[in-house]
Design an enzyme around this catalytic site. Structure first.
Site, PDB file in Angstrom:
ATOM      1  N   HIS A 245       0.865  -1.137   0.157  1.00 27.11           N
ATOM      2  CA  HIS A 245      -0.030   0.139  -0.293  1.00 27.11           C
ATOM      3  C   HIS A 245       0.812   1.214   0.028  1.00 27.11           C
ATOM      4  O   HIS A 245       1.972   1.323   0.452  1.00 27.11           O
ATOM      5  CB  HIS A 245      -0.915   0.062   1.120  1.00 27.11           C
ATOM      6  CG  HIS A 245      -0.432   0.144   2.534  1.00 27.11           C
ATOM      7  ND1 HIS A 245       0.268   1.061   3.144  1.00 27.11           N
ATOM      8  CD2 HIS A 245      -0.213  -0.928   3.474  1.00 27.11           C
ATOM      9  CE1 HIS A 245       0.832   0.688   4.231  1.00 27.11           C
ATOM     10  NE2 HIS A 245       0.454  -0.486   4.461  1.00 27.11           N
ATOM     11  N   CYS A 261       3.504  -4.711   6.718  1.00 26.25           N
ATOM     12  CA  CYS A 261       3.416  -4.407   5.287  1.00 26.25           C
ATOM     13  C   CYS A 261       4.304  -3.774   4.555  1.00 26.25           C
ATOM     14  O   CYS A 261       5.454  -3.145   5.200  1.00 26.25           O
ATOM     15  CB  CYS A 261       1.934  -3.509   5.241  1.00 26.25           C
ATOM     16  SG  CYS A 261       0.635  -4.495   5.631  1.00 26.25           S
TER      17      CYS A 261
END
Length: 284
Positions: A245, A261
């Site tokens: 992301h 992440c």
């Protein structure tokens, strides 16, 4: 037999649309992702250029009660799934599209261990094939524990195969993401990865789904992968799914500061969101 390729999707074209998960679901999944982690992916459709279809067989020679099996999704756990024995090996680029729910087995003609639905985060289920044996395909699963695999009957009307030329490599130590097409580099970026206490899990995984963000504003698209945090059981109430992301503060790129992440620059996210679902991701 030549497999159909999965082309890059341009905005507004193609039969498969990116999933837009309801705000209530995203609120649970993404509330804790502002700390740096989330779940998601985006993928283009198949071209209708299949050559001779494989002969359709019965999906299950022995009737399987799938209601008793755990679901192979990012929310599920498949404790009896065989582990990936080659977590850094590239595949042949063949991916399996599950059009209807199918049982997953621990071996060809083996025992049913899970059920694999036709959608993941409302995106169609596309999973990398890591081995084939006759009419059976071994695939990477999106469920816990990380590295779970299983066998699916591939010669049935419930599944189809395609080919993607892309591979994404994440070098955790160098904090770098590289995208290759047919072994040729098409993009490379410095990125943010998991902090020492919440490391980005290494191994062979894939782009699982694509979610258009509607709750927070740290990333317009979130691309969940088929892997999870190995230290956290949840991100803000979600399943702890690791994802690609974006991030509004560029100072995080080149650092180890997320909850697991991979935070990427906007131009990297633009390319990554165009890759087919099921595209292999090697985290090293």
């Amino acid at each position: 037999m030549e497999l159909p390729r999965i082309p890059l999707r341009r905005r507004g074209s193609g039969r498969i649309r990116r999933a837009s998960v309801a705000p209530a679901i995203l609120g649970v999944l993404l509330l804790g992702l502002v700390g740096g982690c989330s779940n998601v992916s985006s993928a283009p459709p198949l071209r209708e250029q299949k050559s001779e279809p494989a002969p359709v067989q019965e999906d299950t020679p022995v009737q399987v009660d799938m209601s008793t099996l755990p679901e192979a999704t990012t929310f599920g756990t498949t404790p009896e799934a065989p582990s990936d024995s080659a977590p850094q090996r590239k595949t042949e680029g063949v991916v399996l599209h599950v059009k209807q729910e199918v049982p997953v087995y621990d071996a060809p003609e083996g025992s049913a261990i899970a059920r694999l639905p036709a959608t993941q985060f409302k995106s169609p289920s596309w999973l990398p094939i890591i081995a084939e044996r006759g009419d059976w395909a071994r695939i990477l699963l999106p469920s816990r524990p990380n590295g779970s695999t299983g066998w699916v009957r591939s010669g049935t009307a419930k599944v189809e195969k395609a080919y993607t030329p892309y591979v994404v490599t994440v070098d955790v130590e160098q904090r770098r993401v590289v995208v290759r097409k047919n072994d040729r580099e098409v993009g490379s970026w410095t990125v943010g990865v998991g902090s020492p206490g919440t490391r980005t899990p290494k191994g062979r995984t894939f782009i699982l789904a694509s979610i258009r963000e509607t709750v927070t504003d740290f990333s317009p698209i979130i691309l969940p992968l088929g892997t999870h945090s190995e230290t956290l059981t949840t991100y803000g109430g979600g399943p702890g799914t690791v994802a690609f992301h974006g991030w509004p503060d560029p100072s995080v790129f080149g650092t180890a500061s997320s909850d697991g992440c991979v935070r990427v620059p906007s131009d990297a996210l633009h390319l990554l969101k165009s890759l087919p679902l099921g595209t292999l991701v090697l985290v090293r």
